[in-house]
Design a protein around this motif. Structure first.
Motif, PDB file in Angstrom:
ATOM      1  N   ARG A 131       0.828  -1.217   0.000  1.00  0.00           N
ATOM      2  CA  ARG A 131       0.000   0.000   0.000  1.00  0.00           C
ATOM      3  C   ARG A 131       0.857   1.259   0.000  1.00  0.00           C
ATOM      4  O   ARG A 131       0.536   2.247  -0.670  1.00  0.00           O
ATOM      5  CB  ARG A 131      -0.919   0.018   1.239  1.00  0.00           C
ATOM      6  CG  ARG A 131      -2.099  -0.923   1.143  1.00  0.00           C
ATOM      7  CD  ARG A 131      -2.993  -0.726   2.360  1.00  0.00           C
ATOM      8  NE  ARG A 131      -4.066  -1.708   2.404  1.00  0.00           N
ATOM      9  CZ  ARG A 131      -4.917  -1.825   3.421  1.00  0.00           C
ATOM     10  NH1 ARG A 131      -4.820  -1.024   4.461  1.00  0.00           N
ATOM     11  NH2 ARG A 131      -5.880  -2.736   3.402  1.00  0.00           N
ATOM     12  N   LEU A 132       1.932   1.247   0.766  1.00  0.00           N
ATOM     13  CA  LEU A 132       2.775   2.438   0.882  1.00  0.00           C
ATOM     14  C   LEU A 132       3.476   2.750  -0.440  1.00  0.00           C
ATOM     15  O   LEU A 132       3.534   3.919  -0.859  1.00  0.00           O
ATOM     16  CB  LEU A 132       3.805   2.234   2.006  1.00  0.00           C
ATOM     17  CG  LEU A 132       4.696   3.423   2.331  1.00  0.00           C
ATOM     18  CD1 LEU A 132       3.877   4.660   2.657  1.00  0.00           C
ATOM     19  CD2 LEU A 132       5.615   3.084   3.511  1.00  0.00           C
ATOM     20  N   ILE A 133       3.981   1.728  -1.094  1.00  0.00           N
ATOM     21  CA  ILE A 133       4.643   1.920  -2.393  1.00  0.00           C
ATOM     22  C   ILE A 133       3.634   2.451  -3.416  1.00  0.00           C
ATOM     23  O   ILE A 133       3.913   3.405  -4.152  1.00  0.00           O
ATOM     24  CB  ILE A 133       5.275   0.599  -2.877  1.00  0.00           C
ATOM     25  CG1 ILE A 133       6.479   0.240  -1.990  1.00  0.00           C
ATOM     26  CG2 ILE A 133       5.711   0.699  -4.340  1.00  0.00           C
ATOM     27  CD1 ILE A 133       7.032  -1.158  -2.234  1.00  0.00           C
ATOM     28  N   LYS A 134       2.444   1.862  -3.398  1.00  0.00           N
ATOM     29  CA  LYS A 134       1.406   2.260  -4.363  1.00  0.00           C
ATOM     30  C   LYS A 134       0.893   3.671  -4.076  1.00  0.00           C
ATOM     31  O   LYS A 134       0.720   4.491  -4.986  1.00  0.00           O
ATOM     32  CB  LYS A 134       0.258   1.247  -4.300  1.00  0.00           C
ATOM     33  CG  LYS A 134      -0.813   1.447  -5.359  1.00  0.00           C
ATOM     34  CD  LYS A 134      -1.860   0.335  -5.251  1.00  0.00           C
ATOM     35  CE  LYS A 134      -2.972   0.518  -6.278  1.00  0.00           C
ATOM     36  NZ  LYS A 134      -4.008  -0.527  -6.158  1.00  0.00           N
ATOM     37  N   ARG A 135       0.663   3.978  -2.810  1.00  0.00           N
ATOM     38  CA  ARG A 135       0.073   5.267  -2.431  1.00  0.00           C
ATOM     39  C   ARG A 135       1.034   6.438  -2.626  1.00  0.00           C
ATOM     40  O   ARG A 135       0.652   7.490  -3.119  1.00  0.00           O
ATOM     41  CB  ARG A 135      -0.368   5.220  -0.955  1.00  0.00           C
ATOM     42  CG  ARG A 135      -1.141   6.438  -0.495  1.00  0.00           C
ATOM     43  CD  ARG A 135      -1.370   6.417   1.006  1.00  0.00           C
ATOM     44  NE  ARG A 135      -0.167   6.780   1.748  1.00  0.00           N
ATOM     45  CZ  ARG A 135      -0.081   6.761   3.080  1.00  0.00           C
ATOM     46  NH1 ARG A 135      -1.103   6.374   3.798  1.00  0.00           N
ATOM     47  NH2 ARG A 135       1.035   7.125   3.691  1.00  0.00           N
ATOM     48  N   ASN A 136       2.299   6.263  -2.227  1.00  0.00           N
ATOM     49  CA  ASN A 136       3.237   7.384  -2.216  1.00  0.00           C
ATOM     50  C   ASN A 136       4.242   7.364  -3.363  1.00  0.00           C
ATOM     51  O   ASN A 136       5.022   8.296  -3.510  1.00  0.00           O
ATOM     52  CB  ASN A 136       3.999   7.423  -0.886  1.00  0.00           C
ATOM     53  CG  ASN A 136       3.110   7.788   0.280  1.00  0.00           C
ATOM     54  OD1 ASN A 136       2.070   7.174   0.473  1.00  0.00           O
ATOM     55  ND2 ASN A 136       3.497   8.775   1.062  1.00  0.00           N
ATOM     56  N   GLY A 137       4.235   6.272  -4.132  1.00  0.00           N
ATOM     57  CA  GLY A 137       5.197   6.190  -5.219  1.00  0.00           C
ATOM     58  C   GLY A 137       6.623   5.991  -4.738  1.00  0.00           C
ATOM     59  O   GLY A 137       7.589   6.309  -5.441  1.00  0.00           O
ATOM     60  N   TYR A 138       6.770   5.449  -3.530  1.00  0.00           N
ATOM     61  CA  TYR A 138       8.109   5.219  -2.985  1.00  0.00           C
ATOM     62  C   TYR A 138       8.766   4.012  -3.642  1.00  0.00           C
ATOM     63  O   TYR A 138       8.085   3.095  -4.120  1.00  0.00           O
ATOM     64  CB  TYR A 138       8.034   4.933  -1.475  1.00  0.00           C
ATOM     65  CG  TYR A 138       7.671   6.112  -0.604  1.00  0.00           C
ATOM     66  CD1 TYR A 138       8.078   7.406  -0.920  1.00  0.00           C
ATOM     67  CD2 TYR A 138       6.934   5.922   0.564  1.00  0.00           C
ATOM     68  CE1 TYR A 138       7.745   8.475  -0.100  1.00  0.00           C
ATOM     69  CE2 TYR A 138       6.592   6.986   1.384  1.00  0.00           C
ATOM     70  CZ  TYR A 138       7.003   8.259   1.042  1.00  0.00           C
ATOM     71  OH  TYR A 138       6.680   9.318   1.855  1.00  0.00           O
ATOM     72  N   THR A 139      10.097   4.013  -3.624  1.00  0.00           N
ATOM     73  CA  THR A 139      10.809   2.787  -3.955  1.00  0.00           C
ATOM     74  C   THR A 139      10.627   1.839  -2.772  1.00  0.00           C
ATOM     75  O   THR A 139      10.225   2.273  -1.677  1.00  0.00           O
ATOM     76  CB  THR A 139      12.315   3.060  -4.149  1.00  0.00           C
ATOM     77  OG1 THR A 139      12.860   3.515  -2.892  1.00  0.00           O
ATOM     78  CG2 THR A 139      12.563   4.115  -5.225  1.00  0.00           C
ATOM     79  N   LYS A 140      10.957   0.573  -2.973  1.00  0.00           N
ATOM     80  CA  LYS A 140      10.829  -0.382  -1.869  1.00  0.00           C
ATOM     81  C   LYS A 140      11.727   0.033  -0.700  1.00  0.00           C
ATOM     82  O   LYS A 140      11.319  -0.044   0.470  1.00  0.00           O
ATOM     83  CB  LYS A 140      11.199  -1.786  -2.349  1.00  0.00           C
ATOM     84  CG  LYS A 140      10.931  -2.870  -1.305  1.00  0.00           C
ATOM     85  CD  LYS A 140      11.189  -4.265  -1.855  1.00  0.00           C
ATOM     86  CE  LYS A 140      10.887  -5.323  -0.812  1.00  0.00           C
ATOM     87  NZ  LYS A 140      11.158  -6.694  -1.300  1.00  0.00           N
TER      88      LYS A 140
END
Length: 202
Positions: free
Chosen positions: A143-152
């Protein structure tokens, strides 16, 4: 007098969704993140402290703070993160106390403090009951990667900066398991709402 509930959860656990649901049921929801954003706007108390400490490199061209740049600094440097916490928490806590006092004047049945670092920052001492919204680690990361566009790596750094979920579960008075459907989460929230608004809290 309104009961004060501390609502917390790991990053990307769905805490804000649950907070909004409680608000729809009549609670006053006071968000630490919203307060932080307001105080970090140009001219705000935190804005001035951050620029003085980190320098002009954390500003976007229009002069606002580059939150992602600050995040990358503090989530990769324990000393910088400690500075940020020690600087921001007293400012935020004082502002939150003012908001609680204002909400008390309006006769809400429940005042919810929506605070990501409720236990880490000791804000649970301001509440009568604490409630943790949680999801499994794999769900949280996705969810965090998808929501914020962060790398792993960015996402893992932010998750690692928070208190381990197992410890939060031990410290929380109430739990909302947000791994399932929204309906299932809302059903758990309904039970807690009934408990908070009808049962006496010691």
């Amino acid at each position: 007098m309104a009961k004060i509930i501390g609502l917390t959860g790991g990053i990307a656990s769905g805490k804000s969704t649950i907070a909004a649901y409680f608000q729809s049921k009549g609670a006053a929801v006071l968000s630490a993140d919203d307060l932080a954003r307001t105080l970090a706007e140009p001219g705000g108390e935190l804005y001035q402290k951050y620029v003085a400490h980190f320098g002009q490199g954390i500003l976007l061209p229009e002069g606002t703070l580059d939150r992602r740049a600050i995040g990358n600094i503090v989530f990769s440097d324990e000393q910088q993160r400690r500075w940020l916490d020690e600087t921001s928490h007293p400012v935020l806590q004082a502002a939150m106390v003012e908001q609680i006092q204002a909400a008390r004047q309006k006769n809400f049945p429940v005042i919810i403090l929506d605070v990501p670092l409720l236990f880490e920052a000791g804000w649970d001492k301001m509440t009568e009951v604490s409630c943790l919204v949680f999801v499994d680690a794999a769900v949280q990361l996705e969810r965090l990667i998808k929501r914020n566009g962060y790398t792993k790596a960015e996402a893992l750094g932010r998750i690692a900066a928070q208190m381990p979920l197992a410890e939060k579960k031990q410290r929380a008075d109430s739990l909302i398991d947000n791994n399932g459907s929204l309906a299932e989460s809302y059903n758990q929230a309904d039970k807690l709402w009934k408990e908070w608004t009808h049962a006496g809290l010691s």
